[in-house]
Design a protein around this motif. Structure first.
Motif, PDB file in Angstrom:
ATOM      1  N   ILE A  17       0.850  -1.187   0.000  1.00 13.51           N
ATOM      2  CA  ILE A  17       0.000   0.000   0.000  1.00 13.51           C
ATOM      3  C   ILE A  17       0.886   1.238   0.000  1.00 13.51           C
ATOM      4  N   CYS A  18       0.571   2.186  -0.895  1.00 11.92           N
ATOM      5  CA  CYS A  18       1.211   3.497  -0.892  1.00 11.92           C
ATOM      6  C   CYS A  18       0.279   4.468  -0.170  1.00 11.92           C
ATOM      7  N   HIS A  19       0.741   5.066   0.903  1.00 10.61           N
ATOM      8  CA  HIS A  19      -0.054   6.035   1.642  1.00 10.61           C
ATOM      9  C   HIS A  19       0.186   7.418   1.045  1.00 10.61           C
ATOM     10  N   MET A  20      -0.931   8.048   0.581  1.00 11.87           N
ATOM     11  CA  MET A  20      -0.820   9.302  -0.170  1.00 11.87           C
ATOM     12  C   MET A  20      -1.262  10.535   0.623  1.00 11.87           C
ATOM     13  N   ASN A  21      -2.194  10.332   1.592  1.00 15.15           N
ATOM     14  CA  ASN A  21      -2.753  11.449   2.350  1.00 15.15           C
ATOM     15  C   ASN A  21      -3.421  12.470   1.419  1.00 15.15           C
ATOM     16  N   LEU A  22      -4.199  11.953   0.430  1.00 20.57           N
ATOM     17  CA  LEU A  22      -4.934  12.802  -0.496  1.00 20.57           C
ATOM     18  C   LEU A  22      -6.415  12.771  -0.139  1.00 20.57           C
ATOM     19  N   PRO A  23      -7.140  13.882  -0.264  1.00 23.15           N
ATOM     20  CA  PRO A  23      -8.586  13.875  -0.007  1.00 23.15           C
ATOM     21  C   PRO A  23      -9.297  12.897  -0.933  1.00 23.15           C
ATOM     22  N   GLY A  24      -9.976  11.932  -0.371  1.00 20.81           N
ATOM     23  CA  GLY A  24     -10.672  10.927  -1.158  1.00 20.81           C
ATOM     24  C   GLY A  24      -9.793   9.785  -1.614  1.00 20.81           C
ATOM     25  N   LEU A  25      -8.480   9.863  -1.409  1.00 18.83           N
ATOM     26  CA  LEU A  25      -7.564   8.795  -1.813  1.00 18.83           C
ATOM     27  C   LEU A  25      -6.429   8.708  -0.795  1.00 18.83           C
ATOM     28  N   PRO A  26      -6.711   8.243   0.439  1.00 17.57           N
ATOM     29  CA  PRO A  26      -5.665   8.203   1.471  1.00 17.57           C
ATOM     30  C   PRO A  26      -4.582   7.172   1.190  1.00 17.57           C
ATOM     31  N   ARG A  27      -4.949   6.124   0.427  1.00 11.08           N
ATOM     32  CA  ARG A  27      -3.941   5.114   0.134  1.00 11.08           C
ATOM     33  C   ARG A  27      -4.241   4.460  -1.210  1.00 11.08           C
ATOM     34  N   VAL A  28      -3.198   3.932  -1.819  1.00  6.03           N
ATOM     35  CA  VAL A  28      -3.290   3.332  -3.148  1.00  6.03           C
ATOM     36  C   VAL A  28      -2.776   1.903  -3.064  1.00  6.03           C
ATOM     37  N   PRO A  29      -3.525   0.917  -3.553  1.00  7.69           N
ATOM     38  CA  PRO A  29      -3.057  -0.473  -3.481  1.00  7.69           C
ATOM     39  C   PRO A  29      -1.926  -0.740  -4.466  1.00  7.69           C
ATOM     40  N   VAL A  30      -1.043  -1.640  -4.087  1.00  9.00           N
ATOM     41  CA  VAL A  30       0.044  -2.100  -4.963  1.00  9.00           C
ATOM     42  C   VAL A  30      -0.176  -3.592  -5.183  1.00  9.00           C
ATOM     43  N   SER A  31      -0.387  -3.982  -6.432  1.00 10.64           N
ATOM     44  CA  SER A  31      -0.653  -5.386  -6.733  1.00 10.64           C
ATOM     45  C   SER A  31       0.625  -6.209  -6.637  1.00 10.64           C
ATOM     46  N   ARG A  32       0.458  -7.510  -6.545  1.00 15.80           N
ATOM     47  CA  ARG A  32       1.604  -8.401  -6.443  1.00 15.80           C
ATOM     48  C   ARG A  32       2.494  -8.301  -7.682  1.00 15.80           C
ATOM     49  N   ALA A  33       1.863  -8.165  -8.868  1.00 16.22           N
ATOM     50  CA  ALA A  33       2.649  -8.094 -10.103  1.00 16.22           C
ATOM     51  C   ALA A  33       3.478  -6.818 -10.183  1.00 16.22           C
ATOM     52  N   ARG A  34       3.040  -5.735  -9.515  1.00 12.02           N
ATOM     53  CA  ARG A  34       3.742  -4.455  -9.593  1.00 12.02           C
ATOM     54  C   ARG A  34       4.585  -4.180  -8.355  1.00 12.02           C
ATOM     55  N   LEU A  35       4.592  -5.080  -7.395  1.00  9.30           N
ATOM     56  CA  LEU A  35       5.248  -4.808  -6.117  1.00  9.30           C
ATOM     57  C   LEU A  35       6.747  -4.541  -6.287  1.00  9.30           C
ATOM     58  N   LYS A  36       7.427  -5.388  -7.027  1.00  4.51           N
ATOM     59  CA  LYS A  36       8.871  -5.231  -7.182  1.00  4.51           C
ATOM     60  C   LYS A  36       9.218  -3.922  -7.865  1.00  4.51           C
ATOM     61  N   ALA A  37       8.505  -3.567  -8.952  1.00  3.82           N
ATOM     62  CA  ALA A  37       8.798  -2.335  -9.687  1.00  3.82           C
ATOM     63  C   ALA A  37       8.526  -1.106  -8.823  1.00  3.82           C
ATOM     64  N   VAL A  38       7.453  -1.127  -8.046  1.00  4.28           N
ATOM     65  CA  VAL A  38       7.130   0.020  -7.193  1.00  4.28           C
ATOM     66  C   VAL A  38       8.180   0.187  -6.098  1.00  4.28           C
ATOM     67  N   ARG A  39       8.606  -0.914  -5.522  1.00  8.97           N
ATOM     68  CA  ARG A  39       9.639  -0.823  -4.456  1.00  8.97           C
ATOM     69  C   ARG A  39      10.954  -0.284  -5.021  1.00  8.97           C
ATOM     70  N   GLU A  40      11.291  -0.663  -6.236  1.00  8.90           N
ATOM     71  CA  GLU A  40      12.518  -0.133  -6.835  1.00  8.90           C
ATOM     72  C   GLU A  40      12.425   1.368  -7.064  1.00  8.90           C
ATOM     73  N   VAL A  41      11.262   1.839  -7.521  1.00  6.76           N
ATOM     74  CA  VAL A  41      11.081   3.277  -7.743  1.00  6.76           C
ATOM     75  C   VAL A  41      11.150   4.050  -6.429  1.00  6.76           C
ATOM     76  N   LEU A  42      10.529   3.476  -5.382  1.00  7.30           N
ATOM     77  CA  LEU A  42      10.527   4.143  -4.076  1.00  7.30           C
ATOM     78  C   LEU A  42      11.837   3.956  -3.307  1.00  7.30           C
ATOM     79  N   GLY A  43      12.659   3.012  -3.765  1.00 13.48           N
ATOM     80  CA  GLY A  43      13.941   2.771  -3.098  1.00 13.48           C
ATOM     81  C   GLY A  43      13.827   2.006  -1.799  1.00 13.48           C
ATOM     82  N   VAL A  44      12.852   1.098  -1.715  1.00 12.25           N
ATOM     83  CA  VAL A  44      12.672   0.314  -0.488  1.00 12.25           C
ATOM     84  C   VAL A  44      12.744  -1.185  -0.817  1.00 12.25           C
TER      85      VAL A  44
END
Length: 351
Positions: free
Chosen positions: A324-351
């Motif tokens: 989950i990416c926590h955004m703190n946006l009105p109406g969108l406090p968090r964004v799901p990260v699917s299993r297929a995209r997990l590795k790519a998202v973690r690389e972009v975020l550096g975690v």
């Protein structure tokens, strides 16, 4: 059916045309759809068999035709000048549904030498059926502007007009009025019905041909008069061009956000919502189109329905096989990260 196909085909792809071409297409589509509604009703009434003599007042009959054209025109303007949200689709269906009912009963008011009597059940069933069926027709035809959807929307629209007319007639009875010496029109009903049907076919065919010639944007002609000299090579950029701005609809106008200022994009049916400056805005792009147009260095796909700007991610939460990416946006406090995209998202975020 032919009127529905003509009207829905003429309005296909209007977002890519000029303002004058939009006005012309909407006017022709309203005349085709509204005229089709009226002609179906009128021809069916000419086929009505009663044990009493009756005919139609020409002025009232003409007014009923104009009402049908007007309400369809209002619905088309709503669909093509405002963001096509579910509420707008439903509103357009209700407008046309009530317009068909108004046209029907106004046309019935033109009966001479007899008077229609309506039952409450017939009225309620006709009104509800008209609104529901026309909402379905617009939802199908405008949910996705493909040829298949237009054909399915045509069938739904034609069926709506046909069914509603006979449901309304089913709930109607007639009583004779007037004197025996009253005289009706000299033209026979069969001749008049054939004339109306043929004229509608001719007009719809003319509109379709006109739409192809004048409404569809002309394709650019190849420049054969001034070819590029062979000794001057044409430079071609191998780098893909990405959109620097993202459009959004507000107050009947199209505005733009700088792509880097947008925090996230979320799919909403065939369209998207973009989150920027602490608010949510409606965008005509689909999530697939947004992913294709935007620079992947700025936006990362976290889920099949979400694109996220990593610069606006406040925190990341790792779950078992997704995140989950926590955004703190009105109406969108968090964004799901699917299993297929997990590795790519973690690389972009550096975690």
């Amino acid at each position: 059916m032919i009127a529905g196909f003509t009207g829905l085909s003429l309005t296909q792809g209007l977002s890519k045309r000029s303002v004058n071409q939009r006005k012309l297409a909407i006017s022709m589509a309203a005349f085709a759809l509204g005229g089709g509604i009226w002609s179906m009703h009128f021809v069916a009434m000419l086929g009505l068999q009663l044990p009493i003599q009756f005919y139609f007042d020409a002025t009232v009959t003409l007014i009923s035709a104009l009402v049908a054209i007007l309400v369809v025109g209002v619905a088309l303007l709503l669909l093509h000048l405002r963001p096509r949200t579910p509420a707008v689709l439903a509103g357009a269906g209700i407008i046309v549904g009530l317009g068909i009912i108004a046209m029907h009963w106004l046309g019935m008011a033109g009966l001479q030498l007899c008077r229609p009597l309506y039952s409450p059940g017939g009225i309620a069933l006709a009104v509800i059926g008209s609104c529901v069926l026309n909402m379905a027709a617009f939802w199908i035809a405008y949910g996705q502007r493909s040829h298949l959807n237009i054909l399915l929307g045509t069938v739904c629209f034609g069926s709506a007009v046909f069914i509603v007319h006979f449901v309304a007639i089913w709930g109607t009875s007639f009583v004779a009025i007037g004197a025996e010496g009253d005289v009706g029109p000299m033209i026979g009903k069969e001749v008049l019905a054939i004339g109306v049907v043929l004229s509608r076919f001719v007009l719809c065919a003319a509109f379709l041909l006109t739409g192809i010639s004048f409404v569809t944007p002309a394709q650019p002609k190849p420049e054969t008069e001034a070819p590029i000299p062979q000794e001057l090579p044409v430079k071609k950029s191998a780098e893909p061009k990405f959109a620097r701005q993202i459009p959004y609809e507000q107050d009947g106008r199209t505005h733009f956000f700088d792509a880097k200022s947008v925090a996230a994009i979320r799919a909403e049916g065939h369209y998207t919502h973009i989150y920027a400056q602490g608010r949510r805005y409606f965008c005509v792009w689909s999530i697939t189109e947004a992913e294709r147009r935007l620079d992947p260095a700025t936006f990362t796909k976290t889920h099949r329905s979400y694109l996220v700007n990593p610069a606006f991610v406040e925190s990341f939460e790792r779950l078992k096989d997704n995140g989950i990416c926590h955004m703190n946006l009105p109406g969108l406090p968090r964004v799901p990260v699917s299993r297929a995209r997990l590795k790519a998202v973690r690389e972009v975020l550096g975690v």
